[in-house]
Design an enzyme around this catalytic site. Sequence first.
Site, short mmCIF file in Angstrom:
data_model
loop_
_atom_site.label_atom_id
_atom_site.label_comp_id
_atom_site.label_asym_id
_atom_site.label_seq_id
_atom_site.Cartn_x
_atom_site.Cartn_y
_atom_site.Cartn_z
N GLU A 10 0.76 -1.15 -0.13
CA GLU A 10 0.03 -0.11 -0.10
C GLU A 10 0.78 1.43 0.02
O GLU A 10 0.18 2.41 -0.13
CB GLU A 10 -0.97 -0.09 1.34
CG GLU A 10 -0.33 -0.16 2.61
CD GLU A 10 0.18 1.05 3.26
OE1 GLU A 10 -0.66 2.23 2.86
OE2 GLU A 10 1.10 1.11 3.76
N HIS A 313 -3.51 -2.81 3.27
CA HIS A 313 -2.70 -2.34 4.40
C HIS A 313 -2.07 -3.57 5.40
O HIS A 313 -1.05 -3.46 5.95
CB HIS A 313 -3.75 -1.35 5.07
CG HIS A 313 -2.84 -0.33 5.97
ND1 HIS A 313 -2.74 -0.28 7.18
CD2 HIS A 313 -2.69 1.10 5.48
CE1 HIS A 313 -2.17 0.78 7.65
NE2 HIS A 313 -2.18 1.72 6.61
#
Length: 345
Positions: A10, A313
């Site tokens: 990410e 994430h």
Amino acid sequence: MIELDGSQGEGGGQILRTSLALSVATGQPVAIEKIRAGRVKPGLMRQHLACVNAAARISGAQVEGAELGSQSLRFVPGPVRAGDYRFAIASAGSCMLVLQTVLPPLLLADAPSHLHLSGGTHNPMAPPFHFLERAFAPLVRRLGADLQLVLRRCGFYPAGGGEVEATIVPAAAGLRPFDLATRGALLSGHAECLAPGLARHVATRELETLGKAMGWSGEQLRTGTARQNEGPGNALLATLAYEQVTEVFTAFGEKSLSAEQVAHGLVKELREFQNSQAAVGPHLADQLALLQGLAAWRSGRGGTFTCSEVTEHTRTNCAVIERFLPVRYAITQAPGAATVKVAPA
């Protein structure tokens, strides 16, 4: 020296914070390139620089590249040092992210620590105070350590000025992982609105809209205690307390959104979680992955939890953790929940 690419996965600030935390916790130097390359404004912003400086302070680290806008960092830590610390961000940057950075190594220190944090306490794209106090801190205690948080003053963007006190007590018998497969029965649910410096009808409309959608009674809809001079700001929070875990979901007001839109956005998030069979939501999963990894490393035992969604994430965070700790994560997806297992490598 562990070398990391800050653009992996990410590509955000979590790579930096996890790397700093584990560098101090393990004593391993780290070099990071392309810091926050996945963001519109890459490199170190004020809140990221505050995290670097805080990690350096608790470990006496030697640091190169700790400058605003820097996309490269070299961090060589010394031993983690418990103590009384004050960490401030001279903006509305999240001071809760600073806590997120220094907490893991301080959980492994040889004595308790007391922190005074100032900056933003309720920021978009960062865990707000109430999430850490109600959802995250109980999981720290479940590991055998303790984290006590006190909100002295709210801080919203763009003014900041929030103040938080944190007391961190390491586990006397060492961190121990746990299994969290189910959340159990719902014990209670309530919503509260923080809207200091805004017209009173904003909080009323947000709470009424959420209450109607969720079928919650008036006693479950509360106006928060933030003082008018702590704004302007707007955070609508919903807390769901289950037998095994408490989850907190937050929606932030914006000038482009009506009060009703803010409430409906939070309702959507709540329903997605309630419709799953998972113990925790995606944001708590992110935090829990690091806690379980530390405990697995220190105890030599594994732990498990289920979550409603495994985000990029979370996957990136697990990959970074594996670079520092001799642990491995296994993620399996099933209808209604994903299972995350961490075990010593």
